[in-house]
Design a protein around this motif. Structure first.
Motif, PDB file in Angstrom:
ATOM      1  N   GLN A   1      -5.557 -29.809 -96.760  1.00 61.13           N
ATOM      2  CA  GLN A   1      -5.667 -30.937 -95.824  1.00 61.13           C
ATOM      3  C   GLN A   1      -4.751 -32.088 -96.202  1.00 61.13           C
ATOM      4  O   GLN A   1      -4.330 -32.872 -95.354  1.00 61.13           O
ATOM      5  CB  GLN A   1      -7.108 -31.438 -95.776  1.00 61.13           C
ATOM      6  N   TRP A   2      -4.412 -32.187 -97.490  1.00 60.37           N
ATOM      7  CA  TRP A   2      -3.549 -33.267 -97.958  1.00 60.37           C
ATOM      8  C   TRP A   2      -2.068 -32.912 -97.802  1.00 60.37           C
ATOM      9  O   TRP A   2      -1.240 -33.789 -97.540  1.00 60.37           O
ATOM     10  CB  TRP A   2      -3.855 -33.580 -99.426  1.00 60.37           C
ATOM     11  N   ILE A   3      -1.746 -31.657 -97.974  1.00 63.74           N
ATOM     12  CA  ILE A   3      -0.329 -31.246 -97.973  1.00 63.74           C
ATOM     13  C   ILE A   3       0.197 -30.915 -96.580  1.00 63.74           C
ATOM     14  O   ILE A   3       1.384 -31.102 -96.291  1.00 63.74           O
ATOM     15  CB  ILE A   3      -0.128 -30.034 -98.929  1.00 63.74           C
ATOM     16  N   MET A   4      -0.682 -30.450 -95.675  1.00 62.71           N
ATOM     17  CA  MET A   4      -0.225 -29.978 -94.367  1.00 62.71           C
ATOM     18  C   MET A   4       0.542 -31.029 -93.553  1.00 62.71           C
ATOM     19  O   MET A   4       1.523 -30.683 -92.873  1.00 62.71           O
ATOM     20  CB  MET A   4      -1.408 -29.446 -93.549  1.00 62.71           C
ATOM     21  N   PRO A   5       0.149 -32.327 -93.570  1.00 64.36           N
ATOM     22  CA  PRO A   5       0.914 -33.299 -92.764  1.00 64.36           C
ATOM     23  C   PRO A   5       2.386 -33.395 -93.141  1.00 64.36           C
ATOM     24  O   PRO A   5       3.212 -33.788 -92.315  1.00 64.36           O
ATOM     25  CB  PRO A   5       0.196 -34.632 -93.061  1.00 64.36           C
ATOM     26  N   TYR A   6       2.740 -32.995 -94.371  1.00 59.76           N
ATOM     27  CA  TYR A   6       4.116 -33.151 -94.847  1.00 59.76           C
ATOM     28  C   TYR A   6       4.942 -31.871 -94.738  1.00 59.76           C
ATOM     29  O   TYR A   6       6.110 -31.843 -95.112  1.00 59.76           O
ATOM     30  CB  TYR A   6       4.096 -33.661 -96.297  1.00 59.76           C
ATOM     31  N   ILE A   7       4.317 -30.794 -94.229  1.00 61.00           N
ATOM     32  CA  ILE A   7       5.076 -29.554 -94.062  1.00 61.00           C
ATOM     33  C   ILE A   7       4.985 -28.997 -92.643  1.00 61.00           C
ATOM     34  O   ILE A   7       5.727 -28.078 -92.291  1.00 61.00           O
ATOM     35  CB  ILE A   7       4.616 -28.471 -95.070  1.00 61.00           C
ATOM     36  N   LYS A   8       4.100 -29.567 -91.821  1.00 60.36           N
ATOM     37  CA  LYS A   8       3.896 -29.061 -90.465  1.00 60.36           C
ATOM     38  C   LYS A   8       5.176 -29.144 -89.636  1.00 60.36           C
ATOM     39  O   LYS A   8       5.891 -30.150 -89.687  1.00 60.36           O
ATOM     40  CB  LYS A   8       2.784 -29.862 -89.785  1.00 60.36           C
ATOM     41  N   ASP A   9       5.474 -28.052 -88.916  1.00 63.93           N
ATOM     42  CA  ASP A   9       6.625 -27.947 -87.997  1.00 63.93           C
ATOM     43  C   ASP A   9       7.975 -27.999 -88.711  1.00 63.93           C
ATOM     44  O   ASP A   9       9.003 -28.224 -88.066  1.00 63.93           O
ATOM     45  CB  ASP A   9       6.583 -29.054 -86.929  1.00 63.93           C
ATOM     46  N   ARG A  10       7.995 -27.787 -90.006  1.00 63.10           N
ATOM     47  CA  ARG A  10       9.252 -27.841 -90.757  1.00 63.10           C
ATOM     48  C   ARG A  10       9.627 -26.452 -91.284  1.00 63.10           C
ATOM     49  O   ARG A  10       8.775 -25.739 -91.815  1.00 63.10           O
ATOM     50  CB  ARG A  10       9.141 -28.808 -91.944  1.00 63.10           C
TER      51      ARG A  10
END
Length: 899
Positions: A640-649
């Motif tokens: 939950q902490w890491i997903m915002p920084y890798i989503k759609d990349r």
């Protein structure tokens, strides 16, 4: 600006045929040449194309691949681009008089760039600053090389090998890459004392000076570089008529590589098999099904007209990129796009010569004759072989991104139009020909069709073996759809009708080449990827190819125990970044100093039917005892902490499947290896001129899948799908090179001070290694060049304020004890460990968001942020970067402030 006045002034063009100096506009690639030059003193001329000329250095002892050795390089006058393929003799008394060999040639780019235009800009600046770093793609020189101007000197530079997978202490071959000749042979071949260029001598052998073979009868007309005698054809049968019906011998698929001195190993090429007939000067290229290739591959017909004897040859037609990697789809559409890649034919056997049937001769005899008479050129290449060491040969093929090997018994005869166990196929990746029996309707944004329905023949019936929907772009989808519609029929060609929605059946006349990972228990292909149509294959002859046991074909007592070939999909790994193949070794489990190895993976919130976990007890950190299961548990808890920084990349997966003590590797292309349920995105690569299928991590299952594949760290792009050319953050990478923690902290605070003065909120995190990162969120409206320029401007300001403890110097030896301000990390396709990513470093450290006040802590220690501490830290502090994307700034407004 490049100048050739000095070059022209030094030469009398009435006495030497060297080209007059003319600046040429650059093409789609940057070229280099290294020429071995025996003038007053033997040396090597190292030349790089920059701004339409060859910028040149004289290197007395020549280039090396050993990173511990430096070579003196004297900067000399620029040379014209026409100089790049000259080989021969400059007349005595003329400037540079002596013998010249094209020792190596190829293409190159500036280090840190995969774009020619960007490289040219970087190279101008590098040359001006006296610090050139390039990545070379030659036949001998590969990977990173550095040219550095010696401080206080005029012409003196140093040539060094950069540290990469190509670094080695090997000695290079000292023959020409154009003609295979030594300097002595080039000197002997000179015709008068003028420059002798091979530019127009396309039929010249690449091995030696042609000599008349001392043979009789029908053999005496050979003009060949390697002589053979009547004894070589003593057992050959004489034929009355030219054999126009002969078709090639086929090989048997086998399950593993082996070592045997009784077998030869040749490269297996990814192209069209061809029989080359030359009869009374007329050339005919024939497919394995007897179809003429003459119209489609007309340049090869012209090339083979250099053969003056009547022959039947066996070879493979390919189209290769600048790296020498063949592309079957390029070959298939060569007639439509003849400028895409280089058309070649690798010739590996001879069946007939001037009235003699050579098929009854042994392999070695046939290849000796073939090598002797084959007029090699850029289009025609003799396919050599190695003897005995199949294990070593397959590793080299894997490293070079090849398809596999063909093993041939040294004494074997040639069996026309038959499959024989004297020839064995050993593949790196798994491929299978499949008959197309139908297609499905497209879904969502897909156009043309959804998937192809595949099958193979068994007892005369077409057996359904699944569907394939990957491996296409918009162009190939449209082209395939047009072919499918012409063959559409109402009835199913399969013995059992597939249970799929929106089915359209077709006449089973098309054959597809399919890449896959394995066969399932239900006789379907797992992870299939479409490669191309095969118009040289008869659909009725397409059967399921089952690998024969090597042990049954090659007696064990005649072979060494070879390492069993890993047949898992290899093409998923980018050809510029291959893992080094290593034999399997038993893992020695060292006593855990901090915790015991995990016994299981906690079954938490993800779909285990999708993201499977294998070998969770495998040790990844021998010293600490942390395992692969610990990595998976960490990413499960931290998702939950890491997903915002890798989503759609797009993800550049750095895989370390054997733990931190073993070399890892980057995998960009996941075509054929990613699970069906995982999201992927095809992105065109300017460097390889191909589409690369990247993994997109948008859910926990994909994150766990990556961890299970050995991805200890997570490396996303700085831009997202939809705005791939526009990053949404800027990176400041503060990399200490034996600098103190105090200086590192001081540097980070100075970055913050400058950003604060501009009203910018800089986000701080540990690198997970020895450094710190500062990120600035920006609106995704600007280019990577603009983001890098801004990072450079701020880095220059920091360096000006802290010149004693910071550096912009890229060479590590010149910045020992200083913090390197690495602004070049801002580039398309470049990646950085994201927030909360683990790192394959001692202590299982993680890249951790920090509060700026934490830098004031006297006990600040980068090792405190690791696999054990982070889950508790985020529970206590939450996500310190929670407002990151809400704080995105307008880069233009920032640049206006600085102007």
């Amino acid at each position: 600006m490049p100048k050739l006045s000095e070059y022209n002034k030094k030469r009398d063009f009435k006495k030497t045929a060297e080209p007059k100096g003319k600046v040429k506009k650059g093409g789609k690639e940057l070229h280099f040449v290294v020429q071995k030059h025996d003038a007053s003193r033997l040396h090597y001329d190292f030349r790089l194309e920059i701004d339409g000329v060859l910028v040149s250095w004289a290197v007395p002892k020549g280039p090396i691949a050993d990173t511990s050795v430096k070579r003196l390089a004297m900067h000399v006058e620029d040379h014209p681009m026409d100089y790049i393929d000259f080989e021969g003799t400059i007349p005595k008394g003329q400037y540079g008089g002596g013998t010249v060999m094209v020792w190596d040639t190829g293409t190159y780019l500036a280090e840190g760039s995969d774009d020619v235009e960007e490289s040219e800009k970087m190279l101008r600046k590098m040359h001006e600053e006296g610090n050139i770093k390039v990545v070379m793609k030659g036949k001998k020189l590969k990977g990173s090389y550095h040219l550095v101007h010696m401080h206080g000197k005029d012409q003196e530079w140093l040539l060094m090998k950069g540290k990469d997978d190509y670094a080695d202490k090997k000695d290079f071959d000292q023959t020409s890459v154009l003609t295979g000749r030594t300097l002595e042979e080039i000197e002997e071949d000179k015709k008068s004392d003028v420059w002798n260029s091979n530019k127009n001598d396309k039929s010249k052998s690449k091995r030696a000076t042609p000599k008349k073979a001392g043979t009789d009868a029908d053999v005496e007309s050979i003009d060949a570089p390697v002589a053979f005698t009547p004894d070589d054809v003593a057992n050959a049968k004489q034929l009355k008529d030219f054999p126009i019906e002969w078709l090639p011998q086929l090989a048997t698929l086998t399950d593993e590589v082996f070592d045997s001195k009784e077998w030869a190993y040749e490269i297996k090429y990814d192209g069209y098999r061809a029989i080359i007939q030359v009869n009374k000067g007329k050339v005919n290229l024939v497919s394995r099904n007897g179809i003429s290739f003459n119209k489609k591959y007309a340049p090869l017909v012209k090339a083979f007209e250099a053969i003056t004897n009547d022959v039947v040859l066996d070879g493979e037609i390919v189209v290769e990129d600048e790296k020498g990697i063949s592309h079957f789809q390029w070959l298939q559409y060569f007639a439509e796009n003849p400028n895409r890649g280089k058309l070649k034919c690798y010739v590996f056997d001879i069946l007939y010569f001037n009235g003699f049937d050579l098929t009854s001769l042994g392999l070695v005899q046939r290849k000796k004759i073939l090598e002797a008479l084959l007029p090699q050129s850029d289009e025609i290449i003799y396919s050599g072989h190695t003897i005995g060491n199949g294990s070593k040969a397959i590793k080299q093929v894997q490293k070079n991104g090849g398809e596999g090997l063909i093993a041939k018994k040294l004494t074997s005869k040639y069996y026309v139009n038959k499959r024989s166990k004297d020839w064995l196929k050993i593949k790196v990746s798994k491929e299978q020909e499949m008959v197309i029996g139908g297609f499905t309707d497209p879904q969502g944004s897909r156009t043309a069709f959804g998937s192809l329905l595949l099958g193979y023949y068994e007892d005369g019936k077409l057996v359904y073996s699944g569907k394939v929907g990957t491996g296409f772009n918009e162009e190939s989808l449209k082209d395939m759809h047009e072919k499918l519609l012409k063959l559409e029929q109402k009835t199913s060609p399969f013995s059992v009708k597939p249970k799929e929605r929106g089915i359209h059946f077709i006449k089973p006349e098309l054959v597809a080449q399919i890449k896959y990972s394995e066969w399932t228990e239900t006789n379907s292909l797992r992870h299939p990827v479409f490669i191309a149509l095969r118009n040289d294959k008869d659909p009725k002859k397409v059967v399921r190819e089952v690998a024969s046991s090597t042990e049954k074909i090659v007696p064990e007592e005649k072979t060494k125990k070879a390492v069993k070939k890993n047949t898992k999909e290899k093409s998923a790994v980018d050809t510029t970044e291959k893992p080094k193949a290593e034999p399997k070794k038993a893992v020695t489990k060292k006593p855990a100093t901090k915790k015991p190895a995990s016994k299981a993976v906690a079954k938490k919130g993800w779909d285990h039917s999708k993201a499977e976990v294998t070998h969770p007890d495998k040790i990844f950190w021998p010293k600490e005892g942390y395992t692969k299961g610990d990595v998976i548990n960490y990413y499960d808890e931290m998702a939950q902490w890491i997903m915002p920084y890798i989503k759609d990349r797009p993800q550049s997966m750095r895989r370390t499947p054997n733990g931190i003590d073993k070399d890892g590797f980057f995998q960009k292309n996941v075509a054929g290896s990613a699970p069906d349920w995982a999201q992927t995105e095809k992105i065109h690569s300017d460097s390889t001129k191909e589409d690369i299928e990247y993994l997109i991590c948008n859910d926990k299952e994909t994150l766990i899948y990556m961890a299970n594949r050995g991805c200890i760290e997570i490396n996303p792009w700085s831009s997202r799908i939809g705005t791939l050319d526009n990053p949404d953050y800027i990176i400041f990478d503060l990399d200490p090179n034996q600098a103190s923690i105090k200086d590192l902290v001081t540097t980070a605070k100075k970055v913050k001070e400058i950003l604060d003065s501009l009203g910018i909120n800089g986000y701080l995190k540990t690198s997970g290694g020895k450094g710190l990162h500062v990120f600035i969120p920006i609106l995704p409206k600007y280019t990577y060049d603009q983001s890098r320029d801004f990072s450079h401007i701020i880095s220059q300001a920091v360096n000006s304020a802290l010149p004693k403890i910071t550096s912009l110097e890229r060479m590590p030896k010149k910045r020992i004890g200083k913090v390197y301000l690495d602004f070049l990390q801002n580039g398309k396709g470049k990646t950085m460990a994201c927030a909360y990513s683990l790192r394959p470093r001692e202590g299982a450290t993680a890249s951790t968001p920090l509060e700026w006040d934490e830098l004031n802590d006297k006990n600040f220690d980068l090792k405190n942020y690791n696999i054990k501490t982070l889950p508790e830290r985020v529970k206590e502090k939450g996500d310190l970067w929670a407002n990151f994307f809400n704080d995105a700034v307008d880069l233009k407004a920032l640049l206006d402030k600085l102007s």
